[in-house]
Enzyme design. Structure first.
Site, short mmCIF file in Angstrom:
data_model
loop_
_atom_site.label_atom_id
_atom_site.label_comp_id
_atom_site.label_asym_id
_atom_site.label_seq_id
_atom_site.Cartn_x
_atom_site.Cartn_y
_atom_site.Cartn_z
NE ARG A 80 -2.54 1.05 3.49
CZ ARG A 80 -3.41 0.87 4.46
NH1 ARG A 80 -4.54 0.45 4.47
NH2 ARG A 80 -2.74 0.86 5.84
CE LYS A 183 -2.23 4.67 7.25
NZ LYS A 183 -3.63 5.22 7.89
CD GLU A 219 -11.77 5.86 4.44
OE1 GLU A 219 -11.49 4.88 5.07
OE2 GLU A 219 -11.25 6.46 3.69
N1 PLP Z 1 -9.39 4.12 6.49
C1 PLP Z 1 -8.60 5.32 7.19
C2 PLP Z 1 -9.19 6.83 6.64
C3 PLP Z 1 -7.41 5.13 7.88
O1 PLP Z 1 -6.58 6.07 8.26
C4 PLP Z 1 -7.34 3.62 8.18
C5 PLP Z 1 -6.26 3.27 8.93
O2 PLP Z 1 -5.10 3.02 8.69
C6 PLP Z 1 -8.05 2.78 7.62
C7 PLP Z 1 -9.20 3.19 7.08
C8 PLP Z 1 -8.10 1.27 8.16
O3 PLP Z 1 -6.79 0.75 7.36
P1 PLP Z 1 -6.00 -0.34 8.06
O4 PLP Z 1 -7.15 -1.34 8.32
O5 PLP Z 1 -5.28 -0.82 6.90
O6 PLP Z 1 -5.44 0.23 8.97
C1 COI Z 2 -4.03 3.41 11.44
O1 COI Z 2 -5.18 2.81 11.97
O2 COI Z 2 -3.13 2.73 11.39
C2 COI Z 2 -4.28 4.99 11.22
O3 COI Z 2 -3.10 5.22 10.58
C3 COI Z 2 -5.50 5.80 11.60
C4 COI Z 2 -4.97 6.91 12.20
C5 COI Z 2 -5.98 7.63 12.38
C6 COI Z 2 -4.41 6.40 13.72
#
Ligand code: PLP
Ligand code: COI
Length: 347
Positions: A80, A183, A219
């Site tokens: 990612r 991200k 989201e």
């Molecule tokens: N959506 C957003 C905006 C996020 O910041 C995160 C965190 O990383 C997620 C979703 C969830 O992604 P992940 O499960 O890969 O941490």
């Molecule tokens: C994560 O879940 O890893 C993120 O980066 C989300 C953040 C708002 C802490």
């Protein structure tokens, strides 16, 4: 160092022992540096200072029941980051370097890795920033890649507790065909003001709708959305949400439970039909929502609609089951049949 109270950790920036760094310049990454100096020197003209050329990842390492140390699905985070870096036109460490620096960060900060039995883990925060001094809006192949870590407990202060969310009708997170699925730091900058207002009003999370028509669920500011309807796990299909690794994992867990998984646009009206709904992500794990208010103007009192998911504030059985399965695998209490844990050798 003062003893850490592993049971009362929240989710905070933490000064551990070392930071792991590399600098991409003149076409190559510098040798990996392990440093106790947590401050970088940046040119004031550096791309990240003006143009937000900054992106990051978030993943967790766990001390498991049998004593081994596992990082959860780091291959997904490495991939990612690559996708995000391409979007920003930045050089990116390959998977091998990403793994090496994450592992190095854990090895060098072992005293901050929560022991098994505390529902706590070590959060790894890989950060990639554009440091070239520049005024033109063009990519330049220079960057710093840093990996830092922090011992963490619950993002919202309590595990598997329900919280209230709000749809901030007059704020959007991501433009159609914009940056929402990457991200990048800039996607978070636009959430700070609405979060501040929502928190003052007693809401924990912001639920964003698709910004083109505001007819579909996108989201949360920090995490993905999922809803439970009978035997179905339903989550939005949208170009402007982050492809969450936790959500992807939960979809596989739900399928393992014999549930149907639907990834498709979710009309706002359908929120009324979910028996359970929640936020999922590395930081928030699974955080059930008690209800979500829809406000046309966040700053004002008017609420258009309220969607309730958990009468009496009781956490639903499906959220509980999903949470127990994912955390059980992460802490090595349940068999990792999908091979999601990456073990750090020698720890
Ligand atoms: N959506 C957003 C905006 C996020 O910041 C995160 C965190 O990383 C997620 C979703 C969830 O992604 P992940 O499960 O890969 O941490
Ligand atoms: C994560 O879940 O890893 C993120 O980066 C989300 C953040 C708002 C802490």
């Amino acid at each position: 160092m003062a003893a850490i109270d592993w049971d009362s950790l929240g989710f905070d920036a933490y000064r551990t022992r070392t930071l792991i760094l590399s600098h991409y310049v003149n076409g190559e990454w510098s040798p990996i540096k392990v440093t106790e100096d947590f401050f970088f020197t940046l040119d004031p003209f550096a791309q990240m200072n003006h143009y937000a050329i900054s992106c990051f990842e978030g993943l967790k390492a766990f001390r498991q029941k049998d004593g081994r140390v596992a990082i959860f699905r780091p291959d997904q985070n490495a991939a990612r980051l690559q996708r995000t870096a391409d979007y920003l036109g930045m050089p990116c460490p390959d998977k091998e370097m990403f793994f090496k620096m994450c592992e190095e960060c854990i090895r060098n900060n072992m005293e901050f890795l929560p022991p098994y039995g505390h529902k706590a883990s070590m959060y790894l925060r890989p950060l990639l920033i554009g440091v070239h001094p520049q005024m033109q809006l063009v990519p330049y192949p220079e960057a710093i890649f840093a990996v830092m870590c922090a011992p963490v407990g619950s993002y919202y202060g309590e595990h598997l507790k329900s919280f209230a969310g709000v749809v901030p009708g007059n704020y959007d997170r991501a433009a159609p065909k914009g940056s929402g699925s990457y991200k990048i730091g800039a996607n978070y900058a636009c959430t700070f003001k609405p979060y501040k207002i929502a928190h003052e009003q007693g809401y924990t999370e912001l639920l964003y709708l698709n910004s083109a028509t505001r007819e579909y669920v996108d989201e949360f500011g920090s995490s993905n959305f999922f809803g439970i309807k009978g035997n179905k796990y339903v989550t939005p299909l949208s170009d402007s949400v982050l492809p969450s690794i936790t959500n992807k994992t939960l979809q596989e867990v739900a399928a393992d439970f014999g549930m149907e998984v639907e990834k498709r646009p979710i009309p706002v009206d359908e929120l009324d039909e979910f028996e359970e709904a929640g936020a999922c992500g590395t930081a928030v794990v699974i955080t059930p929502m008690s209800h979500i208010d829809m406000k046309p103007v966040l700053e004002e009192d008017k609420v258009d609609r309220t969607f309730r998911f958990m009468p009496d504030g009781v956490v639903g059985p499906v959220c509980t089951k999903l949470y127990n399965r994912i955390t059980g695998i992460q802490f090595g209490e349940l068999e990792d049949t999908h091979g999601w844990c990456h073990y750090v050798e020698g720890l």
